[in-house]
Structures are given as structure tokens and as C-alpha cells.
Write an enzyme that holds these catalytic residues in place. Structure first.
Site, PDB file in Angstrom:
ATOM      1  N   HIS A  94       0.840  -1.207   0.000  1.00 52.17           N
ATOM      2  CA  HIS A  94       0.000   0.000   0.000  1.00 52.17           C
ATOM      3  C   HIS A  94       0.869   1.248   0.000  1.00 52.17           C
ATOM      4  O   HIS A  94       1.900   1.312   0.673  1.00 52.17           O
ATOM      5  CB  HIS A  94      -1.036  -0.008   1.125  1.00 52.17           C
ATOM      6  CG  HIS A  94      -0.504  -0.034   2.519  1.00 52.17           C
ATOM      7  ND1 HIS A  94      -0.167   1.124   3.194  1.00 52.17           N
ATOM      8  CD2 HIS A  94      -0.251  -1.055   3.381  1.00 52.17           C
ATOM      9  CE1 HIS A  94       0.249   0.800   4.419  1.00 52.17           C
ATOM     10  NE2 HIS A  94       0.216  -0.507   4.561  1.00 52.17           N
TER      11      HIS A  94
ATOM     12  N   ASP B  41       6.193   0.685   6.700  1.00 52.25           N
ATOM     13  CA  ASP B  41       4.760   0.401   6.539  1.00 52.25           C
ATOM     14  C   ASP B  41       4.146   1.479   5.649  1.00 52.25           C
ATOM     15  O   ASP B  41       3.695   2.492   6.130  1.00 52.25           O
ATOM     16  CB  ASP B  41       4.103   0.380   7.925  1.00 52.25           C
ATOM     17  CG  ASP B  41       2.645  -0.029   7.874  1.00 52.25           C
ATOM     18  OD1 ASP B  41       2.183  -0.511   6.818  1.00 52.25           O
ATOM     19  OD2 ASP B  41       1.959   0.135   8.887  1.00 52.25           O
TER      20      ASP B  41
ATOM     21  N   GLU C 141      -5.022   1.966   2.797  1.00 49.02           N
ATOM     22  CA  GLU C 141      -5.048   0.730   3.589  1.00 49.02           C
ATOM     23  C   GLU C 141      -5.238   1.064   5.065  1.00 49.02           C
ATOM     24  O   GLU C 141      -5.978   0.393   5.779  1.00 49.02           O
ATOM     25  CB  GLU C 141      -3.737  -0.058   3.378  1.00 49.02           C
ATOM     26  CG  GLU C 141      -3.742  -1.463   3.988  1.00 49.02           C
ATOM     27  CD  GLU C 141      -3.205  -1.560   5.421  1.00 49.02           C
ATOM     28  OE1 GLU C 141      -3.286  -2.632   6.012  1.00 49.02           O
ATOM     29  OE2 GLU C 141      -2.718  -0.536   5.961  1.00 49.02           O
ATOM     30  N   GLU C 142      -4.518   2.073   5.511  1.00 52.95           N
ATOM     31  CA  GLU C 142      -4.447   2.324   6.958  1.00 52.95           C
ATOM     32  C   GLU C 142      -5.799   2.680   7.572  1.00 52.95           C
ATOM     33  O   GLU C 142      -6.023   2.447   8.751  1.00 52.95           O
ATOM     34  CB  GLU C 142      -3.420   3.425   7.266  1.00 52.95           C
ATOM     35  CG  GLU C 142      -1.961   3.047   6.958  1.00 52.95           C
ATOM     36  CD  GLU C 142      -1.409   1.929   7.846  1.00 52.95           C
ATOM     37  OE1 GLU C 142      -2.154   1.380   8.657  1.00 52.95           O
ATOM     38  OE2 GLU C 142      -0.217   1.593   7.677  1.00 52.95           O
TER      39      GLU C 142
ATOM     40  N   ASP D 290       3.270  -6.688   3.457  1.00 52.89           N
ATOM     41  CA  ASP D 290       2.831  -5.730   4.477  1.00 52.89           C
ATOM     42  C   ASP D 290       2.613  -6.527   5.758  1.00 52.89           C
ATOM     43  O   ASP D 290       2.179  -7.670   5.698  1.00 52.89           O
ATOM     44  CB  ASP D 290       1.529  -5.042   4.050  1.00 52.89           C
ATOM     45  CG  ASP D 290       1.104  -3.971   5.045  1.00 52.89           C
ATOM     46  OD1 ASP D 290       1.983  -3.387   5.707  1.00 52.89           O
ATOM     47  OD2 ASP D 290      -0.113  -3.700   5.145  1.00 52.89           O
TER      48      ASP D 290
ATOM     49  N   HIS E   7       3.706   2.434  12.936  1.00 50.26           N
ATOM     50  CA  HIS E   7       2.787   3.565  13.182  1.00 50.26           C
ATOM     51  C   HIS E   7       3.374   4.632  14.113  1.00 50.26           C
ATOM     52  O   HIS E   7       2.636   5.290  14.823  1.00 50.26           O
ATOM     53  CB  HIS E   7       1.441   3.080  13.738  1.00 50.26           C
ATOM     54  CG  HIS E   7       0.672   2.207  12.799  1.00 50.26           C
ATOM     55  ND1 HIS E   7      -0.602   1.758  13.074  1.00 50.26           N
ATOM     56  CD2 HIS E   7       0.976   1.693  11.575  1.00 50.26           C
ATOM     57  CE1 HIS E   7      -1.032   1.003  12.072  1.00 50.26           C
ATOM     58  NE2 HIS E   7      -0.092   0.944  11.153  1.00 50.26           N
TER      59      HIS E   7
END
Lengths: 473, 473
Positions: free
Chosen positions: A290, A302, A336-337, A364, A436
């Protein structure tokens, strides 16, 4: 299946993070024809050619350098932002410059949540600034913030046992001990709803991570229509543990929290890059990552790494003039997130042709540390074919097959529909240290490990797209 | 001394962080009398008694719990602050509550530097907020900040080679690769002077650390009278590497930096707690830690742990009715972080009686992870006596003697004067991950490892304070 075989299979159905499957072949005996096994083995020289090109040839360090340039130019690429769209344009241009023209984008309506002010201060028993990261789609506090006493609970059961009247008007802090991500993340994704339903005015969560240097972890969360939406944020392990200790000493902890954000929707795009198959162009093997990320950090791990190894796959095959029988499609998912939004849109749009997806891969969830194998969803026979392919990667220690049907990433959307697929399995010991956070940067990436991922990912995709057998459903 | 012995001794003179000395006895053969060796060995039962009391008796977990309470109440305790003085009062009261009344404080004039606004933004090639921590005693920028292009240099030589006119008006970023703390820290402590001398308007340093989750490390730095004082701060490894990559791509990097702080002096206090010796009360064995800390984090590791194990030593001996022949003095140094200020003041004040210091110990510089032994400064014979004492700690794997005469902590002031001493040597792999960051909190500490440190520290201090032989100079 014999009891013993069932037992072995059951044993293998485990979470990605919890074990590795070194020996998959016993349950496969008899499922694959000798011919197919031989055919898969014959791809060793192609695999070697790809590895040489990436590890010692023209492509050496290319993935790392391109990824670094990309994340340095754009930084975080949150869903709905202009910077995400600019980064999509950049990737299209970069791909075209490499001589690949078969690129399509598909519009997707995506959430656009923008973090503004975020400030958390302990005001009692003493003044202390607390690092905070609002969770995805959190509502704002009143503009001058809100002050309230804190209740600390380890889990949802503990919260349920407290009478509503004792929760009303309070801030609930969930401080689950981190076990695995999949087990602990519910306190981030559902905390605001559970606390809101009991009358809390805000909810906080101890970051979903095993380690911290005062580093809060953001992430998505979901409100429910019938429950009052309350502001919600993550704090660091250190500050959560501080509040827990003071709370356990029966001292009153009062926090002042100010959060503001905006939330609307925007149009973003999934990006599809095709290397057309020679024999069955309508049949697809998908590699993907992503392109959106959280706003903090650079989104290098990420999912910048997954994005770039999936970008590299068709390019490398084109350079090496390796055109598989089926089409290799590289997809850069958007949003995606904030809930696999791009993947859901793609599945819906192409639903009538989903039978053409032979195999879907996404890198991922474990970063692009040294590759160790694949986490595979699908039938036993599908897994056995993949296990046979993985045998080719013994020399780089990437033969492990882990079973799962729930990945927490875009391809869940397809696996749930019965389409077989896999995510990259890596030596990911530190993934959730950075996940994150502002620490998701190029410092997590290693050029040599990225090269290994690129070579592995490209090789697997090529072989699966080229072998005579379809991956069965 | 034979050539071979010299060679072995030379080999042992190494930095703390670089090796461990498991076998010290060969160079000691003949230096200690059989009688003394036997006497030291006879303390095994006392050592066992102390360990039982701390590890399995009434003192179990006490160090951790008291330290947690202390750092939770006060947080960071910067030199010159009211919170530092309050924390000193608290420690005195805590000690008195334990029935120890022989407590003296000695006034010390200390620096009082207060961090206010600190903001760093990359404005070119793109807007990005950069985490920043001003360095100790940094001057302020103009109130509306300053914007300037960046020059990135790996070391002082590189800077020297650039003509002054190309440095004038720029911000210099030092991005040394971390090797050891002692080798790399010069870019923090001297960066502003070196850059200021070349006409730079501000200096930044890549944090002095081997690992980061976007976590800048503060620390002291020293201006020189003849060089213009320029604002100076640390940034994270991630942001330093980001700027380095962009710079290496020949792109112009422009930063805007705003820093404000105040700087004056205040009166603080060293705290001296005595357990009077039975035979030679004027003779001192000192155990110590510093009570001040940086303003970020809780100062739990640097140096709360060292403070509390040194607080515990006389208390435990009193409880166990173990009164050594020499006086055991526990000192809580003030204002270590801004230049060993408390230690210099003590040495000056007591200079005419410094011959009474038999041995001086400080736990600082390696945290209170599991104890592994001592880093010892002094003569060969002094070290041989300590090595003999350390043999008693085989069962907890704390027998290592590392030689050094430069510790970077308070006791350097005394070692330089020829007074023998030691710092705690630990299994400190992650010390510099947290050092001087917001991550220096109770999360770094472990109750069991702290208990081991307390028991070890108390036992060593007791034995050295009680044996018949003085530690020679």
C-alpha cells in the site's frame, strides 16, 4: 486425512508471529504430481538469474535508493492527502521512465482525517506533558480541551465490571500488556466505543507495542453509530505505566486533553501496473503493497518497502526479458491504513472477474527485513504448491511457510472470498517497535535485506505466474 | 615488572564498553599477602547475609518501589530547579524515616538552565517538523527564530577543510557515526564552539546514540569565551540521516530553528549520609549517585538507580547491624549533568581531608542493569584488592574488573587527585538507547536486577570499609 496428518496440519495453523513452519512437505505427500514438483524445481536457474541481477547486478541497492528518495521527498502519505496523490503521480512517472506503459489508476473514495492540535497534560498529582498520538478518525475535544479523572483498566472485562456511574465523565486508559499485535490491537480499535458506551469523555490506549523510547503508536479505530463518539488517542508505554503506578497507589490522576482534527472524504487511486502474460493474459498473479501510510514517520517500513519490492517485480522481469504465461499485476493500494479501503474498492469493481486472480501477494505486516518465506492463505493443495516453490529459496533461508487466513492487510479482502494468496514473511523481530510511529523511517531499512526481499518477491511471483498449474481454490 | 606482565597489564587498560576482564589475578600474584586474601575471603558469609536480605528478605523489591515512587513524584530534576531541591528534601525525609539521622547537606552554586520553546522545521526541500532537544546551556535564537541553509559534516576535520566564508551564516549539522560514547560525544560537547568559530549561526548534532525511535538525546556542551555563542541542539538519528541523504543528493536543505531558554545560577546541595565507622570514623568509604537529572524523562536510569542503591547501602547495613570499621558515607551529588558541579564543590571543600577518603564509589554511566563487576581507577595494588573482593560475587556473575581512570562521572574529580575508586559495571547493552532522552523512565529498570545491584553495591562497600588493609594510593 489421517488423525496424525490432521494433528500436524492443526499444529501448523498458527499466527505468523508465533512460530515458523520449517517442514511443510509431510502433509503434501501425494497432493502434488511428480511432474509438477519437477517442473517447479526446474525454475531454479530463473530464480538464480533474478537473484544475481538484484544482489550483484544492475539492480543492486536500487530498491533501497529508490525507496529512500521516495520517502524523503514525500514523507508520510496519509489517506486523502495531496501528498499521497503526488506520490502516486511520482510512482507512475518513475515506472513510465523505466519503459513500462501498461499503467492504470482506478478512483477510490477514501477517508481524509487530518490531525491538528494534540496535547495531553497530566495536571494531577503533578504537571507533566505526555506524548500523544490521536487515533484514526478520532473526533475533537472542545477547543479549550477537557479535564477529567482517569480510570485505568487492563482489559474490557475490567471496564465492564465498573458501574457506569463511576465511568461517566472520566477518561478511560486501557493498558493491556502487549502479547501479540492481533490480540492486543482490539484495545486500540475498539477502546473508544467500549469507553464511550460506559459514559467516558475520552479514551486512551497504551501503545500497541512491545518496546518504546517514549514513542506513541497511532492506528485506526472504529466508532459505532449508536455509541457517542469520544476523542481517543495512544500514549507511550512509559506514560501509560506511569499513570498505572500512580493509580495503583490510590492517587487521583487528572488529565487535560486537547485534540482537534478534520474529517471528510477525498478521491484517491489504486494503481495497477501490468506485465502482460504470454499465454493467459486474462489470468492474474498480483504483487502489491500500500502506498498510503500514517502521517507520522516516513511510512518507509509500513509500507514503503512492500510498495517498492512490488514495484520492482515487473520491472526486473521486463529487464531480464522474463515474461510469464499469466499477467503479473503490481498494485499500489490506497488508504489501507484507514480500513483496507483501496482493496475493498478493487474487489468490488472487479468482482465479476475475480475468478481470474490466480494468486494475490502483498508485502505488508512484517516489513522488509530479511525474507524468511511466505504466510499463505488458501487450500492445502494451494499451500503445497507454494511450499514446493519455497524449497528453491533454501540458500537464502526463505523456505518457511506459515499458514494463516487472516493477515490484517489488504489481501484479507480477497482471501475471505476464497482467493489464495500470501504475504511476505520476514525476520521481523522489531516490526512493532516502529509500527505507526515517528520512527518508521529509512533507518529501519537495510539495503541488503531489501535486495533479498526484492529478489525473493520477484522470483516467487514469476514462478507462480508461469507454472503450468493454477493455484487451486 | 616483567615485559610479559607489562603486556598483560597494558592489555587490561581498556575502555569499559569495549571488553571485560574476567581474569585479573595473574598480575596480582605476589602483590597481596596470603593473610589479606584469606581475610577478604572470610567476608563471604556477610556478603551472603546481605544478598539474602535484599533478594529474599525484607528489602526485596524495595529499591525498585522507592525509586519508582521518587521518579513518579518528581520526574526530571534539572540542576538549579525547585523540583531538584524538593527531591533532595524528600530523600532526607525518607532517610530520616528509616532511623538514620547523620545527614548533612552542603550548599553548592549550580547552573540553572531552563529549556523553553524549541522548534525545528525543515522548510526546504519540503516542510517537515523535526524533533529537537536543545543542549545544556544553549543560548536562544532571535525570538522569531532563524532560517539558514545546512552544511552536513561527519567530523571536525571535514568542517575545518571548508572555507570560513562557506560556513558563515549557515547551520552546521554534525552527523558522526556512533562508535563509543566517549569517542562520539565530542560532537555534542564541542560542536557549537567549532561551528561558531567558523561563523555558523547554529549547530546541530546527530544524537549520541546507537539506536533511536525518533528520540533525540540532550546533554551538556561547553562554550568558550572567545567564540561567539550559537544556539545548539540534538536531533534524532532518523532526521540527521534524512538531512544527510538529501544533502548528498546535492539538494539545498534549509531549516528554521527557534530556541529560547533562560540561564542563571541557584544554590543546590550535596547530601551526605554517614554510617559512622567503629574503629576509624574519620576514614571514609563513599558510595554515591547523582540526584539531578536532565529535564526530559524521569532520570530513572541516569541516575535514579545509582542514587537509590547508594541510598540503600547504609540503610541495609544499619538494619543488619553491620557497622564497618571505617565510616560509610553515601553522597547524593547535585548538578552532575551540567559539569560534575557538586563533585568539584565537595572536593574543594574537603580538600584538606581528602587523604581520609579510602575508596570512592559511584553508580553512574552504565545504569543499574544486572551487575557484572566494577570499573576501577587506582594503582595496581588497589585494583588487586578490589579484584580479590570481586571474587566473592561469582555466583551472580559480577566478578569482572575493568580498568579505567576516566569515567565521565563525578568520581573523575577524585580519581584525578589520586584517590582510588570505582563505578558500577553492568550488563549495559542498551544504556545509550535511553540516555538523556524522554525514554529514561522506570520502564528501563527491572526490580530483580535492581535488587542485585543493591546487594552487590552494599556488600562491596561494606567489605572495603571493614577490611584491615587500606586501599593504597
Amino acid at each position: 486425512m489421517s488423525f496424525a496428518a490432521r494433528f500436524i496440519l492443526y499444529y501448523f495453523i498458527i499466527f505468523v508471529s508465533e512460530a515458523r513452519v520449517q517442514e511443510y512437505s509431510p502433509v503434501c505427500r501425494g497432493l502434488l504430481s511428480e511432474e509438477l514438483i519437477k517442473e517447479i524445481g526446474s525454475y531454479r536457474h530463473v530464480k538464480d538469474e533474478i537473484f544475481r541481477y538484484v544482489l550483484d547486478g544492475d539492480f543492486k541497492r536500487r530498491t533501497y535508493d529508490e525507496l529512500a528518495k521516495f520517502v524523503d521527498i514525500f514523507g508520510g502519505r496519509p489517506s486523502g492527502s495531496k501528498v499521497l496523490e503526488d506520490s502516486i503521480d511520482y510512482m507512475i512517472q518513475l515506472t513510465q521512465q523505466e519503459g513500462i506503459q501498461d499503467i492504470v489508476t482506478e478512483d477510490v473514495e477514501v477517508p481524509h482525517w487530518v490531525r491538528e492540535t494534540e496535547k495531553l497534560t497530566m495536571v494531577q498529582p503533578r504537571i507533566k506533558n505526555i506524548s500523544i498520538l490521536g487515533l484514526g478518525k478520532s473526533v475533537s475535544t472542545p477547543s479549550n480541551g477537557l479535564s477529567a479523572e482517569v480510570i485505568v483498566v487492563r482489559n474490557f472485562d475490567e471496564l465492564e465490571k465498573i458501574p457506569d456511574k463511576d465511568v461517566e465523565g472520566k477518561i478511560v486508559l486501557f493498558d493491556p500488556k502487549f502479547t501479540s499485535y492481533s490480540e492486543t490491537v482490539v484495545y486500540r480499535s475498539q477502546g473508544a466505543v467500549k469507553a464511550g458506551a460506559k459514559g467516558a469523555v475520552a479514551s486512551l490506549v497504551r501503545s500497541i507495542a512491545p518496546f518504546s523510547i517514549n514513542s506513541p503508536h497511532t492506528g485506526n479505530q472504529n466508532y459505532e453509530d449508536k455509541v457517542k463518539k469520544i476523542p481517543t488517542a495512544a500514549i507511550s508505554l512509559e506514560d501509560a505505566d506511569l499513570i498505572r503506578r500512580i493509580y495503583d497507589r490510590k492517587e487521583k490522576v487528572v488529565l487535560n486533553i486537547t485534540m482537534s482534527s478534520t474529517y471528510d472524504t477525498k478521491i484517491s487511486r489504486n494503481t495497477l501496473i501490468d506485465l502482460k502474460g504470454t499465454n493467459y493474459p486474462e489470468q492474474l498473479v498480483i504483487v502489491s503493497g500500500h502506498i498510503d501510510s500514517w502521517d507520522v514517520g516516513q511510512g518507509a517500513m509500513d509500507d514503503g518497502g512492500g510498495l517498492f519490492i512490488s514495484w520492482a517485480a515487473p520491472l526486473i522481469l521486463k529487464r531480464l526479458n522474463l515474461r510469464p504465461k499469466r499477467t503479473l499485476r503490481s498494485i499500489f493500494w490506497t488508504a489501507e491504513e484507514l480500513g483496507l479501503v483501496g482493496a475493498y474498492a478493487y474487489e468490488e469493481k472487479h468482482r465479476d472477474k475475480n475468478h481470474n486472480i490466480n494468486f494475490i501477494m502483498e508485502a505488508d505486516g512484517e516489513g522488509t527485513f530479511a525474507p524468511r518465506g511466505l504466510v499463505v492463505g488458501g487450500t492445502s493443495k494451494a499451500r503445497c504448491i507454494v511450499a514446493e516453490v519455497l524449497k528453491l529459496f533454501e540458500s537464502v533461508n526463505a523456505t518457511t511457510l506459515v499458514e494463516s487466513n487472516s493477515f490484517g492487510t489488504d489481501i484479507d479482502v480477497f482471501i475471505k472470498k476464497g482467493i489464495p494468496g500470501a504475504t511476505l514473511h520476514t525476520s521481523n523481530e522489531r516490526y512493532y517497535w516502529f509500527h505507526h510511529t515517528a520512527g518508521d523511517t529509512m533507518n529501519v531499512e537495510d539495503p541488503d535485506e531489501l535486495d533479498l526481499c526484492t529478489a525473493f518477491w520477484t522470483s516467487v511471483a514469476y514462478i507462480v505466474a508461469d507454472i503450468s498449474a493454477d493455484i487451486p481454490r
